[in-house]
Design a protein around this motif. Structure first.
Motif, PDB file in Angstrom:
ATOM      1  N   GLU A 106       0.847  -1.183   0.000  1.00 51.58           N
ATOM      2  CA  GLU A 106       0.000   0.000   0.000  1.00 51.58           C
ATOM      3  C   GLU A 106       0.888   1.240   0.000  1.00 51.58           C
ATOM      4  O   GLU A 106       1.843   1.322   0.768  1.00 51.58           O
ATOM      5  N   GLY A 107       0.565   2.206  -0.845  1.00 56.40           N
ATOM      6  CA  GLY A 107       1.377   3.408  -0.906  1.00 56.40           C
ATOM      7  C   GLY A 107       2.506   3.251  -1.903  1.00 56.40           C
ATOM      8  O   GLY A 107       2.527   2.340  -2.733  1.00 56.40           O
ATOM      9  N   MET A 108       3.478   4.159  -1.805  1.00 55.48           N
ATOM     10  CA  MET A 108       4.565   4.201  -2.775  1.00 55.48           C
ATOM     11  C   MET A 108       5.851   4.645  -2.079  1.00 55.48           C
ATOM     12  O   MET A 108       5.893   5.704  -1.435  1.00 55.48           O
ATOM     13  N   GLN A 171      10.271 -10.387   9.124  1.00 53.22           N
ATOM     14  CA  GLN A 171      11.117  -9.228   8.818  1.00 53.22           C
ATOM     15  C   GLN A 171      10.546  -8.356   7.701  1.00 53.22           C
ATOM     16  O   GLN A 171      10.455  -7.122   7.848  1.00 53.22           O
ATOM     17  N   LEU A 172      10.172  -8.958   6.589  1.00 50.59           N
ATOM     18  CA  LEU A 172       9.713  -8.160   5.449  1.00 50.59           C
ATOM     19  C   LEU A 172       8.411  -7.441   5.769  1.00 50.59           C
ATOM     20  O   LEU A 172       8.218  -6.283   5.396  1.00 50.59           O
ATOM     21  N   ARG A 173       7.527  -8.116   6.469  1.00 50.45           N
ATOM     22  CA  ARG A 173       6.233  -7.526   6.821  1.00 50.45           C
ATOM     23  C   ARG A 173       6.408  -6.339   7.771  1.00 50.45           C
ATOM     24  O   ARG A 173       5.786  -5.284   7.596  1.00 50.45           O
ATOM     25  N   VAL A 174       7.260  -6.489   8.777  1.00 51.30           N
ATOM     26  CA  VAL A 174       7.480  -5.405   9.739  1.00 51.30           C
ATOM     27  C   VAL A 174       8.236  -4.257   9.086  1.00 51.30           C
ATOM     28  O   VAL A 174       7.907  -3.080   9.285  1.00 51.30           O
ATOM     29  N   HIS A 175       9.253  -4.567   8.296  1.00 52.46           N
ATOM     30  CA  HIS A 175      10.025  -3.512   7.642  1.00 52.46           C
ATOM     31  C   HIS A 175       9.162  -2.680   6.701  1.00 52.46           C
ATOM     32  O   HIS A 175       9.236  -1.448   6.691  1.00 52.46           O
ATOM     33  N   CYS A 176       8.352  -3.340   5.890  1.00 53.25           N
ATOM     34  CA  CYS A 176       7.502  -2.585   4.964  1.00 53.25           C
ATOM     35  C   CYS A 176       6.510  -1.711   5.727  1.00 53.25           C
ATOM     36  O   CYS A 176       6.302  -0.537   5.382  1.00 53.25           O
ATOM     37  N   ALA A 177       5.895  -2.253   6.764  1.00 55.74           N
ATOM     38  CA  ALA A 177       4.942  -1.471   7.552  1.00 55.74           C
ATOM     39  C   ALA A 177       5.625  -0.291   8.217  1.00 55.74           C
ATOM     40  O   ALA A 177       5.074   0.825   8.274  1.00 55.74           O
ATOM     41  N   ALA A 178       6.834  -0.498   8.724  1.00 54.38           N
ATOM     42  CA  ALA A 178       7.558   0.574   9.408  1.00 54.38           C
ATOM     43  C   ALA A 178       7.922   1.711   8.457  1.00 54.38           C
ATOM     44  O   ALA A 178       8.040   2.871   8.875  1.00 54.38           O
ATOM     45  N   MET A 179       8.077   1.401   7.161  1.00 57.64           N
ATOM     46  CA  MET A 179       8.418   2.418   6.173  1.00 57.64           C
ATOM     47  C   MET A 179       7.192   3.178   5.686  1.00 57.64           C
ATOM     48  O   MET A 179       7.314   4.126   4.910  1.00 57.64           O
ATOM     49  N   GLY A 180       5.999   2.742   6.124  1.00 57.50           N
ATOM     50  CA  GLY A 180       4.775   3.428   5.720  1.00 57.50           C
ATOM     51  C   GLY A 180       4.104   2.820   4.517  1.00 57.50           C
ATOM     52  O   GLY A 180       3.136   3.377   3.994  1.00 57.50           O
ATOM     53  N   TRP A 181       4.601   1.658   4.055  1.00 57.78           N
ATOM     54  CA  TRP A 181       3.955   0.965   2.950  1.00 57.78           C
ATOM     55  C   TRP A 181       3.779  -0.516   3.312  1.00 57.78           C
ATOM     56  O   TRP A 181       4.521  -1.384   2.855  1.00 57.78           O
ATOM     57  N   GLY A 190      -0.457  -4.604   8.831  1.00 61.96           N
ATOM     58  CA  GLY A 190      -1.032  -3.673   7.877  1.00 61.96           C
ATOM     59  C   GLY A 190      -2.465  -3.310   8.202  1.00 61.96           C
ATOM     60  O   GLY A 190      -2.870  -3.318   9.365  1.00 61.96           O
ATOM     61  N   THR A 191      -3.237  -3.027   7.176  1.00 62.05           N
ATOM     62  CA  THR A 191      -4.603  -2.527   7.365  1.00 62.05           C
ATOM     63  C   THR A 191      -5.665  -3.536   6.952  1.00 62.05           C
ATOM     64  O   THR A 191      -6.851  -3.213   6.980  1.00 62.05           O
ATOM     65  N   ALA A 192      -5.280  -4.724   6.560  1.00 57.92           N
ATOM     66  CA  ALA A 192      -6.251  -5.708   6.083  1.00 57.92           C
ATOM     67  C   ALA A 192      -7.138  -6.190   7.225  1.00 57.92           C
ATOM     68  O   ALA A 192      -6.692  -6.272   8.374  1.00 57.92           O
ATOM     69  N   PRO A 193      -8.380  -6.538   6.935  1.00 56.89           N
ATOM     70  CA  PRO A 193      -9.247  -7.092   7.974  1.00 56.89           C
ATOM     71  C   PRO A 193      -8.773  -8.469   8.409  1.00 56.89           C
ATOM     72  O   PRO A 193      -8.071  -9.168   7.672  1.00 56.89           O
ATOM     73  N   ARG A 194      -9.161  -8.843   9.607  1.00 59.41           N
ATOM     74  CA  ARG A 194      -8.750 -10.139  10.148  1.00 59.41           C
ATOM     75  C   ARG A 194      -9.251 -11.290   9.292  1.00 59.41           C
ATOM     76  O   ARG A 194      -8.546 -12.284   9.079  1.00 59.41           O
ATOM     77  N   PHE A 195     -10.479 -11.158   8.785  1.00 59.94           N
ATOM     78  CA  PHE A 195     -11.069 -12.190   7.945  1.00 59.94           C
ATOM     79  C   PHE A 195     -11.625 -11.553   6.677  1.00 59.94           C
ATOM     80  O   PHE A 195     -12.080 -10.408   6.689  1.00 59.94           O
ATOM     81  N   GLY A 196     -11.579 -12.284   5.589  1.00 58.53           N
ATOM     82  CA  GLY A 196     -12.183 -11.826   4.348  1.00 58.53           C
ATOM     83  C   GLY A 196     -11.345 -10.856   3.543  1.00 58.53           C
ATOM     84  O   GLY A 196     -11.853 -10.243   2.602  1.00 58.53           O
TER      85      GLY A 196
END
Length: 238
Positions: A106-108, A171-181, A190-196
């Motif tokens: 998400e984002g750029m 690592q990749l998930r936390v690093h990307c989130a920490a960078m704002g994407w 991230g911002t995804a719902p828990r289900f669906g």
């Protein structure tokens, strides 16, 4: 998917085979091994439950040389016997196995490529393997490169190539989130719902394993998974 179905389909996902090592294309949504909690045993089989379908004449099934998250797809390395596993464990510990992931985020990012150098530690011992950026944590580095970008679902999305230089949990998930994407489909960081949600858009695209010192590394690619195809294509893939 039942254990029998997994045992039938797993040989069809074989990407590489020799006397020491197998590389399979792990499907998203299936854990590589069962956890200790009762729920982990009730939510379907783990991948390793079907490893007996990959013996190919050896007396014992292969075993995991490393791990991928339940919702991550792609290249997964197995050792075919004890000595092979010891060699593979050593290569992974020494950082000599080159891993390349694809992600849709998400984002750029700002810029076309870069290095994320943020140490990671356990977020909360009561929340299992959840991680966070922590100055007192273990060193963690990820190289990244933008492969494409687009407006998807009314929002900016980018297709990234991620190359972890260390192998920390999530690592990749936390690093990307920490960078704002954050990664699309990440319900933890991230911002995804828990289900669906759309499913985690993280794929172990390629791996290179230097098994023989006198020979080139064994280099393998896994095809992009179906749940990522639409957003990858919007960002320029294919």
């Amino acid at each position: 998917m039942t254990e029998d179905e997994l045992r039938t389909t797993l040989p069809q996902r074989l990407l590489y085979r020799d006397g020491l090592m197998l590389i399979v294309d792990k499907p998203a949504g299936i854990p590589v091994h069962r956890g200790p909690k009762a729920a982990d045993w009730q939510n379907g089989p783990a991948l390793e439950a079907a490893f007996d379908a990959l013996q190919f004449g050896l007396p014992r099934p292969p075993a995991l040389a490393h791990r991928l998250d339940r919702d991550t797809s792609g290249c997964l390395v197995l050792g075919r016997h004890r000595k092979a596993l010891e060699q593979l464990f050593h290569l992974f510990r020494q950082g000599r196995v080159d891993k390349t992931y694809w992600a849709v985020v998400e984002g750029m990012p700002d810029g076309d490529e870069g290095l994320i150098d943020l140490p990671l530690g356990r977020r909360d011992p009561s929340r299992g393997w959840w991680m966070k950026v922590d100055a007192a944590g273990l060193p963690a580095q990820t190289r990244w490169r933008v492969r494409g970008h687009a407006e998807v679902d009314g929002a900016r999305r980018a297709w990234l190539e991620l190359m972890p230089l260390t192998g920390r949990t999530h690592q990749l998930r936390v690093h990307c989130a920490a960078m704002g994407w954050p990664i699309v489909g990440d319900a933890v960081y991230g911002t995804a719902p828990r289900f669906g949600g759309p499913g985690l858009h993280l794929h172990a695209r390629a791996i290179a394993v230097p098994l023989q010192p006198s020979k080139p590394a064994v280099a393998v690619e896994a095809p992009a998974p179906g749940h990522m195809a639409e957003r990858l294509a919007a960002c320029g893939w294919g």
